[in-house]
Design an enzyme around this catalytic site. Structure first.
Site, short mmCIF file in Angstrom:
data_model
loop_
_atom_site.label_atom_id
_atom_site.label_comp_id
_atom_site.label_asym_id
_atom_site.label_seq_id
_atom_site.Cartn_x
_atom_site.Cartn_y
_atom_site.Cartn_z
N GLY A 340 46.97 46.60 50.45
CA GLY A 340 48.18 45.85 50.15
C GLY A 340 48.49 45.90 48.66
O GLY A 340 49.62 46.07 48.25
N GLU A 343 43.94 44.99 42.17
CA GLU A 343 44.00 44.17 40.96
C GLU A 343 43.60 44.89 39.68
O GLU A 343 43.18 44.22 38.73
CB GLU A 343 43.08 42.96 41.15
CG GLU A 343 41.57 43.28 41.19
CD GLU A 343 40.99 43.45 42.58
OE1 GLU A 343 41.78 43.73 43.51
OE2 GLU A 343 39.77 43.32 42.75
N ASN A 344 43.70 46.22 39.59
CA ASN A 344 43.31 46.93 38.37
C ASN A 344 43.69 46.11 37.14
O ASN A 344 44.82 45.65 37.02
CB ASN A 344 44.03 48.28 38.29
CG ASN A 344 44.01 49.01 39.60
OD1 ASN A 344 42.96 49.30 40.14
ND2 ASN A 344 45.20 49.26 40.15
N GLU A 377 46.34 38.90 43.38
CA GLU A 377 45.92 39.90 42.39
C GLU A 377 45.80 39.29 40.99
O GLU A 377 44.91 39.65 40.23
CB GLU A 377 46.89 41.08 42.37
CG GLU A 377 47.08 41.78 43.72
CD GLU A 377 45.78 42.18 44.40
OE1 GLU A 377 44.76 42.37 43.71
OE2 GLU A 377 45.78 42.29 45.64
N HIS A 380 42.55 37.57 40.46
CA HIS A 380 41.45 38.48 40.14
C HIS A 380 41.38 38.85 38.66
O HIS A 380 40.35 39.32 38.20
CB HIS A 380 41.64 39.80 40.89
CG HIS A 380 41.17 39.81 42.31
ND1 HIS A 380 39.93 39.35 42.68
CD2 HIS A 380 41.75 40.26 43.44
CE1 HIS A 380 39.79 39.52 44.00
NE2 HIS A 380 40.88 40.06 44.48
N GLU A 399 36.69 38.22 46.73
CA GLU A 399 37.87 38.25 47.60
C GLU A 399 38.15 36.89 48.23
O GLU A 399 39.31 36.50 48.39
CB GLU A 399 37.71 39.31 48.69
CG GLU A 399 37.65 40.74 48.14
CD GLU A 399 38.86 41.11 47.30
OE1 GLU A 399 39.86 40.36 47.28
OE2 GLU A 399 38.82 42.16 46.62
ZN LIG Z 1 41.41 40.88 46.27
#
Ligand SMILES: [Zn+2]
Ligand SMILES: *[C@@H]1O[C@H](CO)[C@@H](O)[C@H](O)[C@H]1NC(C)=O
Ligand SMILES: *[C@@H]1O[C@H](CO)[C@@H](O)[C@H](O)[C@H]1NC(C)=O
Ligand SMILES: *[C@@H]1O[C@H](CO)[C@@H](O)[C@H](O)[C@H]1NC(C)=O
Ligand SMILES: *[C@@H]1O[C@H](CO)[C@@H](O)[C@H](O)[C@H]1NC(C)=O
Ligand SMILES: *[C@@H]1O[C@H](CO)[C@@H](O)[C@H](O)[C@H]1NC(C)=O
Length: 949
Positions: A340, A343-344, A377, A380, A399
């Protein structure tokens, strides 16, 4: 990643047609893999005999030996990709590059191990601090799942010595959605455009450059990208300045250099080269930018994301007590993306449907999805990126946390949605299903059991995301949100730019508990929830106050002697709220569970606890009577939970199936979404099991009767092509229509046909409200013929908005015409018609349609070789395909077919589908049994109730 959403990884695709989760939010979730790790422990590599050449042998397992620690990488990457097809130029889809990693030796060794996969490493050298080159004796890529690239040196590396490893490499870019890959889209109607995108999590940074590819191997990255003119390069950090131009082999190239990153993990790196446009705003010290196809930016589709991102960042800064750690945040909507979102750090990537929103075209659930994924995201960026798990066995913490916190983030920017209530439907009820199977697994895995990329990938499942979120929510409720926040802040501060595990979090939370002078023992309470699979059912007898707990399994009694520490919030009809804490198996008698007269008791108020509740028959009946008399006395979340618990308790034979069905009778008077959605999800199983049998007639009659008032409640709005104000009412309007239409309420079908017809007559204006499109398209196509299908297909092909495309793609699966379904199936093999990332869910939609069920199953059997080759790798899941196509299986004949299929395909060609196939076989066996035991009772119940007035 977001469940899909998040990828963080995409959430598992809910393809339930009847309900909103299916119709509205046709979403690929964060988790792609619904697989259970503990069933299939990774095989250890054969032990290699220790050679005499050096003091240390090869690593004992698939993990890096920890004798070398990377500090800083300097990486050059040059992707050979034109953003458009020029005359006379050929796309080669390759990349070249080189990397220099400075590392420290902490244990003496004469071998260097780094990860490398699918790369041609063309040159390697190692130098010491003075720049002296160290002679290399041999280098080789290990031929196993370790992806180790081994460099044997003539001499040993010294402890405390700093060295440099240089590698030059070449690789290819595919459309496989992993490593760095190619994504494609069209502009101005039919002009092809290409871009370079990336996805490293969990173990694909090694496909881009040789590196120490483990989350604890944090380092600083200095990235330079060399890219074609007219393109723009993006990475985690800001550019140092405008790109420089250069000429290579007679062609112009641009060189973009980025500032060094913070210390970070390899799986959070991102590299993108595109001709995207941008919406930019300033958020405090940071630049917040949303990038997308120029047409999408121009049409304002990034505006909603831009609008909420700053506010969510602000909320997290307060929550975490730490400013956003970077000076820029780029969010990018990619036309092809496996999960989906991902989160870079500083460069978050999304599916278009998870980032772009168009007022008037996207639905409420699309909007909710965008907000939820962004919130996930962004969560994170601190929890996961700033502080990272030591190893993948703690993925659930990462997560689960982002999933839980995303509800708080969305609540901040869209307070009118009551989004926090929806965690019960979206995550808790969903994962209750999976976690009640004997094949479930604990949240926490043993580090030693998580080694190969395949096993790591399998951790991205709903247990990790949803159960992780549920138990953290329970903990926060138990020790209080404020104490939870205090502990969280000190955990993040103590571990920033480093790695931690769940024990570190517990100890910081414990300190916060102590500081608040509370008596809770965090580790003790949480231990059972994280280390034992499954969850308890709490059984209450209000006649004598007896209470007990038991491991809840759908199919059998538990062979384990599990015990949980359970915080229980209680409500009594006359006396309001109380609480209890159950830390023994019982039965024990406690006064709080006793009632007198007509008083009822309701446990697990608002479902803050991760458990189900069963009562003595008398209390069940009092609760049901209360629902009939005045359902508002029972909180809306619990109205849904009573239904969900009852149906599942019936499945597990704790109570009669008729008691479960009785919980739906009061719905005649309830217009709230959560109870309806809970009932529809559970009745969905009845539909799957019975829609090919004589039960279906009376069942439809009952549903027609129950939904009629709900349909009428929304009818004026529906007919006038409008939607209610309230968020969840908007969802229930969709339920009203889809249940009414699919159970043959004539007015509903006529309404759907008329609205679709109006669009066909005037194709340039679509007046169907976005919310209602999925269900109206679907029902109009189901009631229609080839003309409606072809119209929708043409609209699908020309749609430029991903969410609209998804709605049409789903609706096309609703036709009752076998030949149309059959042709539609064949389109999934042609990426020009159905993108690869959408193939699995499209086949699953078709299988979901009773008319398409056997077609889809025949199709995947006959096309298996192709499907497993094309879709077997990366994060496209064969597992979810097998899972989707076999949902309805409930006969001996179907069971035999499955077993035959399993026998015909060796494990390797099934790859990621192996476990799913085994689960499908077990599920089919259970279905056969359930149908046999319940069919007659259910038939009679529906007959009786549909006749009763
Ligand atoms: Zn995640
Ligand atoms: C591409 O090349 C062909 C022949 O070489 C020529 O006829 C055509 O006009 C060119 N198109 C463009 C857009 O340059
Ligand atoms: C690494 O690649 C860059 C860009 O192609 C090049 O300028 C540089 O010379 C290379 N480094 C070495 C040591 O070859
Ligand atoms: C890698 O090496 C193989 C074998 O020499 C060659 O066929 C392939 O084209 C190379 N790949 C790249 C990207 O250069
Ligand atoms: C339960 O949730 C509702 C929101 O749905 C909230 O208004 C109520 O205060 C909650 N009750 C308790 C006891 O937390
Ligand atoms: C359910 O339990 C029975 C007996 O314990 C077993 O034979 C069957 O395989 C189980 N089914 C599933 C789906 O676990």
């Amino acid at each position: 990643m977001s469940k899909g959403v998040y990828i963080s990884k995409a959430l598992a695709v809910a393809t339930v047609v009847l309900t909103v989760s299916a119709v509205g939010a046709i979403i690929t979730m964060i988790t792609i893999f619904q697989l259970q790790v503990n069933e299939n422990p990774p095989s250890r590599p054969p032990t290699v005999p220790v050679t005499t050449e050096g003091p240390t042998g090869p690593p004992p397992n698939m993990r890096l030996p920890n004798n070398l620690v990377p500090e800083e990488y300097t990486v050059y990457l040059q992707p050979y990709l034109y953003p458009e097809v020029y005359n006379g130029t050929n796309q080669t889809f390759t990349f070249t590059g080189n990397s220099t990693v400075k590392f420290k030796c902490v244990k003496v060794t004469n071998r260097i191990y780094v990860h490398s996969k699918d790369l041609n490493v063309t040159s390697v050298w190692v130098t010491d601090e003075s720049g002296m080159s160290l002679p290399i004796k041999a280098k080789s890529l290990q031929e196993d799942d370790s992806n180790f690239f081994e460099i044997k040196l003539q001499s040993r590396l010294k402890v405390q010595g700093t060295y440099h490893l240089f590698t030059a490499f070449e690789g290819e870019m595919f459309d496989d959605l992993t490593g760095i890959y190619v994504s494609q889209y069209t502009e101005n109607g039919d002009e092809e455009r290409f871009l370079v995108a990336s996805q490293m999590q969990p173990t694909d940074a090694r496909k881009v450059f040789p590196c120490f590819d483990e989350p604890a191997m944090k380092a600083v990255f200095r990235i330079t990208m060399i890219h074609r003119e007219k393109t723009r390069a993006h990475s985690n950090a800001k550019e140092t300045g405008p790109p420089k131009t250069t000429e290579i082999d007679g062609e112009k190239w641009l060189i973009t250099e980025f500032h060094p990153t913070n210390k970070m993990s390899t799986y959070l790196l991102a590299f993108i080269v595109s001709t995207f446009d941008v919406k930019e705003t300033k958020y405090q010290r940071s630049t917040v930018r949303t990038w997308a196809r120029p047409e999408a930016i121009k049409a304002g589709h990034a505006d909603y994301a831009q609008k909420i991102t700053g506010d969510i960042l602000k909320f997290y800064e307060e929550l975490y007590g730490i400013s956003y750690p970077l000076n820029k945040l780029d969010q990018m909507a990619l036309p092809d993306f496996g999960a989906g979102a991902m989160e870079n750090w500083g460069l978050i990537t999304y599916r278009e449907t998870a980032l772009l929103y168009e007022e008037g075209v996207s639905s409420t659930s699309n909007k909710e999805w965008v907000a939820t994924v962004i919130a996930h995201e962004l969560a994170h960026q601190w929890f996961g990126n700033l502080v990272t798990m030591k190893w993948w066995n703690d993925l659930w913490l990462n997560e689960g946390f982002a999933t839980y916190i995303s509800y708080l983030g969305v609540d901040r920017v869209e307070p009118s949605w009551n989004i926090k209530d929806l965690i019960v439907l979206n995550d808790i009820q969903a994962v209750f299903q999976v976690d009640a199977l004997a094949s479930s697994h604990p949240l926490s895995s043993n580090e030693m059991d998580v080694q190969t990329p395949a096993v790591i990938s399998q951790l991205f499942d709903s247990i990790t995301y949803s159960k992780g979120a549920a138990v953290l929510r329970m903990l926060s409720d138990y020790i209080s949100d404020k104490v939870f926040q205090n502990g969280l802040q000190s955990y993040l501060k103590a571990n920033q730019y480093g790695n931690a595990d769940y024990k570190d979090l517990w100890s910081h939370l414990q300190e916060a508990v102590n500081a608040n002078k509370d008596n809770y023992n965090v580790a003790e309470v949480m231990d059972a929830w994280t280390k034992q699979m499954g969850y308890p059912v709490v059984t209450i007898n209000t006649m004598n106050g007896a209470v007990s707990q038991q491991h809840f399994l759908l199919n059998q009694t538990s062979p384990y002697n599990f015990l949980w520490h359970i915080p229980i919030r209680l409500m009594k009809s006359n006396k309001g709220l109380t609480q209890d804490f159950l830390n023994e198996k019982g039965p024990v008698t406690k006064e709080v569970y006793e009632t007198t007269g007509k008083e009822w008791i309701l446990a697990n108020v608002n479902c803050t606890g991760y458990f189900r509740v069963n009562y003595n028959q008398e209390n069940w009946e009092r609760l049901l009577q209360q629902l009939i008399d005045d359902h508002h006395e029972i909180p809306v979340i619990n109205r849904g939970q009573l239904i969900d618990d009852a149906f599942n308790l019936a499945r597990a034979k704790y109570i009669d199936v008729t008691l479960a069905l009785n919980t739906t009778k009061y719905l005649l008077n309830d217009t709230e979404f959560i109870p309806w959605e809970s009932a529809l999800k559970n009745l969905d199983y009845f539909i799957l099991m019975f829609d090919r049998s004589e039960v279906y007639g009376p069942m439809k009659a009952y549903l027609r009767k129950q939904v009629e008032p709900l349909y009428r409640h929304f009818e004026d709005l529906t007919i006038n092509s409008t939607v209610p104000e309230e968020h969840t009412a908007q969802y229930n309007q969709i339920n009203a229509i889809s249940v009414a239409c699919s159970n043959d309420i004539r007015d509903c079908i006529d309404m759907a046909k008329a609205q679709f017809q109006r669009w066909m007559t005037d194709p340039s204006t679509n007046r169907i409200p976005p919310n209602l499109r999925s269900t109206i398209y679907c029902n109009a196509i189901a009631a229609g013929s080839e003309a409606e299908w072809e119209f929708a297909w043409e609209k699908y092909q020309n749609a430029t908005i991903a969410t609209e495309k998804d709605k049409l793609r789903y609706a096309l699966s609703c036709t009752k015409d076998i030949w149309l379904l059959s042709r539609y199936l064949s389109y999934t093999l042609d990426p020009e018609k159905i993108r690869k990332m959408d193939a699995v869910s499209t086949i699953n939609y078709i299988a979901r349609n009773v008319a398409g069920q056997s077609l889809a199953w025949d199709f995947i059997q006959s096309q298996w070789t192709y499907i497993s080759q094309e879709y077997g790798g990366g994060i496209m899941s064969l597992g979810s395909l097998i899972d989707g196509v076999t949902q309805r299986f409930s006969s001996e004949f179907e069971l035999q077919k499955l077993k035959q299929f399993q026998a015909e395909h060796a494990e390797d060609t099934l790859s990621s589908g192996t476990r799913a196939l085994q689960q499908a076989i077990e599920r089919t066996q259970a279905n056969i049994k359930w149908v046999k035991e319940n069919k007659q009772t259910v038939l009679e119940w529906f007959r009786r109730e549909s006749a009763a007035s």
